[in-house]
Write a protein that holds these residues in place. Structure first.
Motif, PDB file in Angstrom:
ATOM      1  N   ASN A  82     118.831  52.379  92.021  1.00 51.55           N
ATOM      2  CA  ASN A  82     120.385  52.956  91.902  1.00 51.55           C
ATOM      3  C   ASN A  82     119.925  54.036  90.733  1.00 51.55           C
ATOM      4  O   ASN A  82     119.366  53.710  89.657  1.00 51.55           O
ATOM      5  CB  ASN A  82     121.048  51.831  91.215  1.00 51.55           C
ATOM      6  CG  ASN A  82     122.707  52.127  90.981  1.00 51.55           C
ATOM      7  OD1 ASN A  82     122.892  53.295  90.838  1.00 51.55           O
ATOM      8  ND2 ASN A  82     123.560  51.401  91.388  1.00 51.55           N
ATOM      9  N   ALA A  84     121.666  55.057  88.646  1.00 59.21           N
ATOM     10  CA  ALA A  84     122.351  54.587  87.122  1.00 59.21           C
ATOM     11  C   ALA A  84     121.503  53.764  86.468  1.00 59.21           C
ATOM     12  O   ALA A  84     121.966  53.503  85.440  1.00 59.21           O
ATOM     13  CB  ALA A  84     123.885  53.979  87.673  1.00 59.21           C
ATOM     14  N   ALA A 111     123.548  56.861  80.341  1.00 62.46           N
ATOM     15  CA  ALA A 111     123.114  56.690  81.795  1.00 62.46           C
ATOM     16  C   ALA A 111     123.354  57.688  82.529  1.00 62.46           C
ATOM     17  O   ALA A 111     124.230  58.646  82.116  1.00 62.46           O
ATOM     18  CB  ALA A 111     123.847  55.500  82.268  1.00 62.46           C
ATOM     19  N   ASN A 114     126.475  57.936  88.176  1.00 66.87           N
ATOM     20  CA  ASN A 114     126.624  57.126  89.207  1.00 66.87           C
ATOM     21  C   ASN A 114     127.350  57.937  90.506  1.00 66.87           C
ATOM     22  O   ASN A 114     128.532  58.006  90.482  1.00 66.87           O
ATOM     23  CB  ASN A 114     127.270  55.632  88.777  1.00 66.87           C
ATOM     24  CG  ASN A 114     127.356  54.772  90.238  1.00 66.87           C
ATOM     25  OD1 ASN A 114     127.502  55.170  91.353  1.00 66.87           O
ATOM     26  ND2 ASN A 114     127.239  53.533  89.776  1.00 66.87           N
TER      27      ASN A 114
END
Length: 263
Positions: A82, A84, A111, A114
């Protein structure tokens, strides 16, 4: 001259004035890992327990700096990936952690974007922009009605040629400002929707997405890191679930208008 005209003109001019966005020019250069040059671009590679991360700086884009990232799964098990899971920390000249600009007692951590979440945000922004244009149309109609009413009233009450000429010039200017505002509203709408269309394409087609990487396979795409303009180094860590973190270090350069560079 009708006293309402200066007020209407002031409201129109105020509505047309906007803040010019600031533009940064940030670049990242690998400062750790196995660094090589491919097609004129510095590429770095880091590996831990048979998971490999290959990354290079792609470009700066809106609120992000963008990396071209490939993740290779050389383990015997599927790897849940992922974007993220990429975490970044802002570092100073001595590679010390900088404080968060919003909360000085916390480290400056972020982060990566996403893509799934950001796609939903783009849809919301598009709906809000349509609503904003509808509101602007209502305001423009109210302003136009006010100008017309003032024009009619002043035309009836003109007592001499001088008053007529003064009112004519004032109202012509007011009509022109209404038309300018209408054109500006539609231009802003078109520009923003064009940007949002690109953002939707970016998250849908370009960005590295959450997926499962089979043993012996790899996945590649763009990872969007929130800008940290205060940082001189960016510490990037990729930590998949139940996997040890893989760390990379990038040196950040900010180009200032006039050709100088802040390092």
């Amino acid at each position: 001259m009708n006293p309402r005209i200066p007020l209407i003109a002031t409201l129109l001019v105020t509505a047309l004035v906007g803040c010019a966005p600031s533009v940064s020019r940030l670049t990242l250069q690998p400062a750790s890992g196995d660094i090589t040059t491919l097609d004129g671009r510095a590429v770095t590679k880091a590996e831990r327990e048979n998971v490999v991360v290959v990354a290079s700086f792609e470009r700066e884009e809106y609120d992000y700096v963008v990396l071209d990232v490939e993740i290779k799964n050389r383990t015997a098990l599927p790897l849940d990936m992922n974007p993220a899971d990429f975490r970044l920390v802002a570092l100073g000249a001595a590679q010390d952690t900088l404080p968060d600009p919003k909360t000085a007692t916390l480290p400056y951590l972020r982060a990566a974007a996403n893509p799934g979440y950001e796609s939903g945000r783009v849809e919301l922004k598009q709906k809000q922009e349509v609503k904003r244009l509808k509101t602007a149309k209502i305001i423009n109609t109210v302003l136009l009605v006010a100008v017309v009413a003032s024009d009619v009233s002043s035309s009836v009450n003109n007592r001499n040629f001088g008053e007529w000429r003064s009112n004519r010039l004032s109202h012509d200017a007011a009509y022109q400002l209404v038309n300018i505002k209408r054109a500006a509203d539609h231009g802003t709408f078109a520009n923003r929707m064009q940007r949002y269309d690109y953002e939707a394409y970016r998250w849908r087609e370009l960005a590295l997405k959450a997926t499962t990487v089979a043993p012996g396979e790899s996945v590649r795409g763009l990872v969007f890191l929130p800008k940290m303009p205060q940082a001189q180094y960016i510490g990037l860590t990729y930590a998949a679930p139940e996997q040890p973190g893989i760390s990379l270090l990038f040196r950040q350069t900010e180009t200032i208008t006039g050709g100088r560079a802040k390092q």
